[in-house]
Design a protein around this motif. Structure first.
Motif, PDB file in Angstrom:
ATOM      1  N   UNK A 107       0.834  -1.183  -0.080  1.00  0.00           N
ATOM      2  CA  UNK A 107      -0.078   0.077  -0.049  1.00  0.00           C
ATOM      3  C   UNK A 107       0.914   1.242   0.028  1.00  0.00           C
ATOM      4  N   UNK A 108       0.924   2.135   0.960  1.00  0.00           N
ATOM      5  CA  UNK A 108       1.669   3.313   0.782  1.00  0.00           C
ATOM      6  C   UNK A 108       2.909   3.130   1.837  1.00  0.00           C
TER       7      UNK A 108
ATOM      8  N   UNK B 248      14.359   8.320   2.234  1.00  0.00           N
ATOM      9  CA  UNK B 248      14.174   6.890   2.361  1.00  0.00           C
ATOM     10  C   UNK B 248      13.489   6.269   0.979  1.00  0.00           C
ATOM     11  N   UNK B 249      12.637   6.844   0.489  1.00  0.00           N
ATOM     12  CA  UNK B 249      11.534   6.320  -0.669  1.00  0.00           C
ATOM     13  C   UNK B 249      12.595   6.294  -1.816  1.00  0.00           C
ATOM     14  N   UNK B 250      13.737   6.779  -1.794  1.00  0.00           N
ATOM     15  CA  UNK B 250      14.285   6.829  -3.031  1.00  0.00           C
ATOM     16  C   UNK B 250      15.637   5.952  -3.246  1.00  0.00           C
ATOM     17  N   UNK B 251      15.479   5.118  -1.888  1.00  0.00           N
ATOM     18  CA  UNK B 251      16.637   4.206  -1.852  1.00  0.00           C
ATOM     19  C   UNK B 251      16.227   2.768  -2.806  1.00  0.00           C
TER      20      UNK B 251
ATOM     21  N   UNK C 188      13.990  12.588  13.953  1.00  0.00           N
ATOM     22  CA  UNK C 188      12.785  13.289  13.261  1.00  0.00           C
ATOM     23  C   UNK C 188      13.334  14.160  12.115  1.00  0.00           C
ATOM     24  N   UNK C 189      13.489  13.557  10.724  1.00  0.00           N
ATOM     25  CA  UNK C 189      14.008  14.195   9.651  1.00  0.00           C
ATOM     26  C   UNK C 189      13.026  15.506   9.184  1.00  0.00           C
TER      27      UNK C 189
ATOM     28  N   UNK D 169       6.896   9.543   6.166  1.00  0.00           N
ATOM     29  CA  UNK D 169       8.260   9.264   6.467  1.00  0.00           C
ATOM     30  C   UNK D 169       8.702   9.383   4.960  1.00  0.00           C
ATOM     31  N   UNK D 170       8.191   8.698   4.073  1.00  0.00           N
ATOM     32  CA  UNK D 170       8.596   8.843   2.780  1.00  0.00           C
ATOM     33  C   UNK D 170       8.555  10.175   2.042  1.00  0.00           C
TER      34      UNK D 170
END
Length: 196
Positions: free
Chosen positions: A19-20, A71-74, A100-101, A65-66
């Motif tokens: 999902x997401x 993180x989503x680009x890893x 916490x980015x 978070x993404x």
């Protein structure tokens, strides 16, 4: 809480989309020591260990978070900076890091200084985050000292040890990194904004 002192590098060995959410499987020298429900910083993002198997650990990044991090680009084969939480009574070798980015930044400069490497990062000023000269900043989970602070840009000087033992050595022009701005500075900025 973390300190921004990277323990080791982890390698992404598998990624699953659900999902997401994004499930990341990371192989590292500390994975076998981790426990389910333990918080670990991955490129400065505090993620909960949800699975363990054969020297790897699994974490889940949610949509929020993404959106806020890299993180989503890893991809499989990428390395991430890893740090376990600070133990009470332990040394605070870096600075107070929450995991916490706040936002991402783009590398716009990388210059060899024959003994150090100067990285320059540009970030969007829309979120009103700020740096101060000789203040602390967290880049991909690494506690660093700001030089050449500007409204939406700053530089950091990296010693060879840090370049070799973190994933900064893989960062080039155009690459995206995670930023966590100094928590003390964020509170001071917030208080001052409420007074005006």
């Amino acid at each position: 809480m973390f300190t921004g002192i990277i323990e080791t590098l982890g390698e992404i060995v598998n990624i699953e989309k659900e999902e997401s959410n994004l499930h990341l499987y990371i192989k590292s020298t500390i994975s076998h020591e981790l426990k389910i429900d333990q918080s670990v910083s991955h490129n400065g993002v505090c993620l909960t260990v949800v699975g363990l198997s054969d020297g790897t650990h699994k974490v889940t990044a949610i949509d929020e978070t993404l959106k806020k991090s890299n993180i989503g680009g890893l991809h499989i084969g990428n390395t991430v900076n890893l740090e376990r939480c600070t133990m009470v009574g332990g040394r605070l070798d870096g600075h107070i890091v929450q995991g916490h980015v706040d936002q991402t930044a783009t590398c716009i400069g990388k210059e060899d200084q024959h003994g150090s490497t100067i990285f320059t990062f540009n970030y969007s000023p829309d979120l009103l985050n700020l740096t101060v000269e000789k203040g602390s900043i967290t880049v991909n989970g690494i506690s660093l000292t700001v030089v050449n602070s500007k409204d939406n840009e700053f530089s950091v000087a990296i010693i060879p040890y840090t370049l070799e033992h973190t994933n900064l050595g893989n960062i080039g022009i155009g690459d995206v990194v995670n930023l966590e701005f100094d928590i003390v500075g964020k509170y001071v900025s917030k208080i001052l904004s409420l007074r005006s």
